[in-house]
Motif scaffolding. Sequence first.
Motif, PDB file in Angstrom:
ATOM      1  N   ARG A  52       0.837  -1.211   0.000  1.00 47.70           N
ATOM      2  CA  ARG A  52       0.000   0.000   0.000  1.00 47.70           C
ATOM      3  C   ARG A  52       0.868   1.255   0.000  1.00 47.70           C
ATOM      4  O   ARG A  52       0.417   2.322  -0.424  1.00 47.70           O
ATOM      5  CB  ARG A  52      -0.950   0.001   1.193  1.00 47.70           C
ATOM      6  N   TRP A  53       2.108   1.137   0.456  1.00 50.67           N
ATOM      7  CA  TRP A  53       3.011   2.279   0.432  1.00 50.67           C
ATOM      8  C   TRP A  53       3.268   2.763  -0.999  1.00 50.67           C
ATOM      9  O   TRP A  53       3.493   3.952  -1.223  1.00 50.67           O
ATOM     10  CB  TRP A  53       4.345   1.922   1.089  1.00 50.67           C
ATOM     11  N   VAL A  54       3.233   1.835  -1.959  1.00 50.03           N
ATOM     12  CA  VAL A  54       3.481   2.206  -3.352  1.00 50.03           C
ATOM     13  C   VAL A  54       2.377   3.123  -3.867  1.00 50.03           C
ATOM     14  O   VAL A  54       2.640   4.154  -4.487  1.00 50.03           O
ATOM     15  CB  VAL A  54       3.591   0.953  -4.242  1.00 50.03           C
ATOM     16  N   GLY A  55       1.122   2.747  -3.606  1.00 51.73           N
ATOM     17  CA  GLY A  55       0.007   3.574  -4.046  1.00 51.73           C
ATOM     18  C   GLY A  55       0.016   4.949  -3.409  1.00 51.73           C
ATOM     19  O   GLY A  55      -0.269   5.961  -4.067  1.00 51.73           O
ATOM     20  N   ILE A  56       0.356   4.986  -2.133  1.00 56.83           N
ATOM     21  CA  ILE A  56       0.426   6.274  -1.435  1.00 56.83           C
ATOM     22  C   ILE A  56       1.532   7.137  -2.030  1.00 56.83           C
ATOM     23  O   ILE A  56       1.345   8.337  -2.274  1.00 56.83           O
ATOM     24  CB  ILE A  56       0.653   6.054   0.082  1.00 56.83           C
ATOM     25  N   LEU A  57       2.682   6.521  -2.293  1.00 51.29           N
ATOM     26  CA  LEU A  57       3.796   7.269  -2.880  1.00 51.29           C
ATOM     27  C   LEU A  57       3.436   7.767  -4.275  1.00 51.29           C
ATOM     28  O   LEU A  57       3.798   8.895  -4.655  1.00 51.29           O
ATOM     29  CB  LEU A  57       5.049   6.386  -2.945  1.00 51.29           C
ATOM     30  N   LEU A  58       2.722   6.948  -5.049  1.00 51.70           N
ATOM     31  CA  LEU A  58       2.309   7.363  -6.389  1.00 51.70           C
ATOM     32  C   LEU A  58       1.473   8.635  -6.326  1.00 51.70           C
ATOM     33  O   LEU A  58       1.686   9.569  -7.112  1.00 51.70           O
ATOM     34  CB  LEU A  58       1.514   6.245  -7.063  1.00 51.70           C
ATOM     35  N   ILE A  59       0.534   8.687  -5.394  1.00 54.24           N
ATOM     36  CA  ILE A  59      -0.308   9.876  -5.257  1.00 54.24           C
ATOM     37  C   ILE A  59       0.546  11.099  -4.924  1.00 54.24           C
ATOM     38  O   ILE A  59       0.406  12.173  -5.529  1.00 54.24           O
ATOM     39  CB  ILE A  59      -1.388   9.651  -4.174  1.00 54.24           C
ATOM     40  N   TRP A  60       1.460  10.935  -3.950  1.00 57.23           N
ATOM     41  CA  TRP A  60       2.350  12.041  -3.576  1.00 57.23           C
ATOM     42  C   TRP A  60       3.161  12.517  -4.780  1.00 57.23           C
ATOM     43  O   TRP A  60       3.265  13.725  -5.042  1.00 57.23           O
ATOM     44  CB  TRP A  60       3.298  11.596  -2.462  1.00 57.23           C
ATOM     45  N   VAL A  61       3.750  11.568  -5.513  1.00 65.04           N
ATOM     46  CA  VAL A  61       4.663  11.932  -6.600  1.00 65.04           C
ATOM     47  C   VAL A  61       3.915  12.543  -7.780  1.00 65.04           C
ATOM     48  O   VAL A  61       4.374  13.531  -8.364  1.00 65.04           O
ATOM     49  CB  VAL A  61       5.489  10.701  -7.039  1.00 65.04           C
ATOM     50  N   VAL A  62       2.761  11.981  -8.151  1.00 66.26           N
ATOM     51  CA  VAL A  62       1.992  12.535  -9.265  1.00 66.26           C
ATOM     52  C   VAL A  62       1.555  13.960  -8.952  1.00 66.26           C
ATOM     53  O   VAL A  62       1.728  14.879  -9.773  1.00 66.26           O
ATOM     54  CB  VAL A  62       0.774  11.645  -9.594  1.00 66.26           C
ATOM     55  N   CYS A  63       1.008  14.164  -7.767  1.00 68.55           N
ATOM     56  CA  CYS A  63       0.563  15.513  -7.381  1.00 68.55           C
ATOM     57  C   CYS A  63       1.740  16.481  -7.333  1.00 68.55           C
ATOM     58  O   CYS A  63       1.659  17.608  -7.839  1.00 68.55           O
ATOM     59  CB  CYS A  63      -0.148  15.473  -6.032  1.00 68.55           C
ATOM     60  N   ALA A  64       2.839  16.035  -6.739  1.00 72.58           N
ATOM     61  CA  ALA A  64       4.018  16.901  -6.632  1.00 72.58           C
ATOM     62  C   ALA A  64       4.576  17.235  -8.011  1.00 72.58           C
ATOM     63  O   ALA A  64       4.972  18.382  -8.271  1.00 72.58           O
ATOM     64  CB  ALA A  64       5.087  16.222  -5.781  1.00 72.58           C
ATOM     65  N   THR A  65       4.613  16.248  -8.902  1.00 69.40           N
ATOM     66  CA  THR A  65       5.148  16.478 -10.244  1.00 69.40           C
ATOM     67  C   THR A  65       4.333  17.524 -10.988  1.00 69.40           C
ATOM     68  O   THR A  65       4.888  18.483 -11.550  1.00 69.40           O
ATOM     69  CB  THR A  65       5.162  15.166 -11.059  1.00 69.40           C
ATOM     70  N   MET A  66       3.021  17.363 -11.004  1.00 73.04           N
ATOM     71  CA  MET A  66       2.170  18.281 -11.755  1.00 73.04           C
ATOM     72  C   MET A  66       2.149  19.680 -11.139  1.00 73.04           C
ATOM     73  O   MET A  66       2.316  20.679 -11.840  1.00 73.04           O
ATOM     74  CB  MET A  66       0.746  17.716 -11.858  1.00 73.04           C
ATOM     75  N   ILE A  67       1.959  19.737  -9.831  1.00 72.18           N
ATOM     76  CA  ILE A  67       1.886  21.048  -9.171  1.00 72.18           C
ATOM     77  C   ILE A  67       3.243  21.733  -9.206  1.00 72.18           C
ATOM     78  O   ILE A  67       3.354  22.926  -9.549  1.00 72.18           O
ATOM     79  CB  ILE A  67       1.389  20.889  -7.716  1.00 72.18           C
ATOM     80  N   GLY A  68       4.298  20.986  -8.856  1.00 69.49           N
ATOM     81  CA  GLY A  68       5.632  21.583  -8.826  1.00 69.49           C
ATOM     82  C   GLY A  68       6.109  22.019 -10.197  1.00 69.49           C
ATOM     83  O   GLY A  68       6.679  23.104 -10.359  1.00 69.49           O
ATOM     84  N   ALA A  69       5.887  21.175 -11.219  1.00 74.66           N
ATOM     85  CA  ALA A  69       6.328  21.520 -12.567  1.00 74.66           C
ATOM     86  C   ALA A  69       5.577  22.737 -13.094  1.00 74.66           C
ATOM     87  O   ALA A  69       6.158  23.607 -13.757  1.00 74.66           O
ATOM     88  CB  ALA A  69       6.141  20.333 -13.505  1.00 74.66           C
TER      89      ALA A  69
END
Length: 200
Positions: A52-69
């Motif tokens: 389940r850590w993978v799914g949680i990390l995916l959400i963090w990374v996708v959101c961070a990538t789009m918002i940060g970029a």
Amino acid sequence: MGILDFVVWNVSPDIISSPVNIRWYGLMFAIGFLAGTSILGRIYRHEGAPERWVGILLIWVVCATMIGARLGHVFFYEWAYYSQHPLEIFKIWEGGLASHGGTIAIIIAVLLYSLFTTRRSPIWTFDRLVIPVALVAGLIRIGNLINSEIFGTATTLPWGFMFLRSRQWHEMYYGQACHPTQLYEALCYFILFALLMWMY
């Protein structure tokens, strides 16, 4: 010039333009995140970490990538415009992403993910995340090539590209081939990905 002296690049960035617009750049992002999630899932399973850590990390990374970029592009490149048109910041589908903004946001996201989810050192996550990130970065650069953006300076080398769909190319380099720096960087990322996989 002979026919092999340069590459005429006139590829459409759109896969489908109607009734909805689907672009190769977005597809490269999606493939990268799906492949990256699969790779990270195998790593987590191999080490006995909760899946389940993978799914949680995916959400963090996708959101961070789009918002940060997006914010990286806004603040680093076009603040004069967006400060006067703040609602335009949300029109991410019109383009304007900066990878270094996404990188900064991903670092922050991993710190928060480590604090709230894994309760482990952020280095533990970074050590594993860099493997799929190298793959994703290479795919994104392929998307940049298809978009005819972030290319290099003029060159006489036979693999130089004439980016016919680029306004910047027409304004600065019309009639000259340019370095396909997107391909150079993508190749480096794919080699790095292979090296990291081998090291792991």
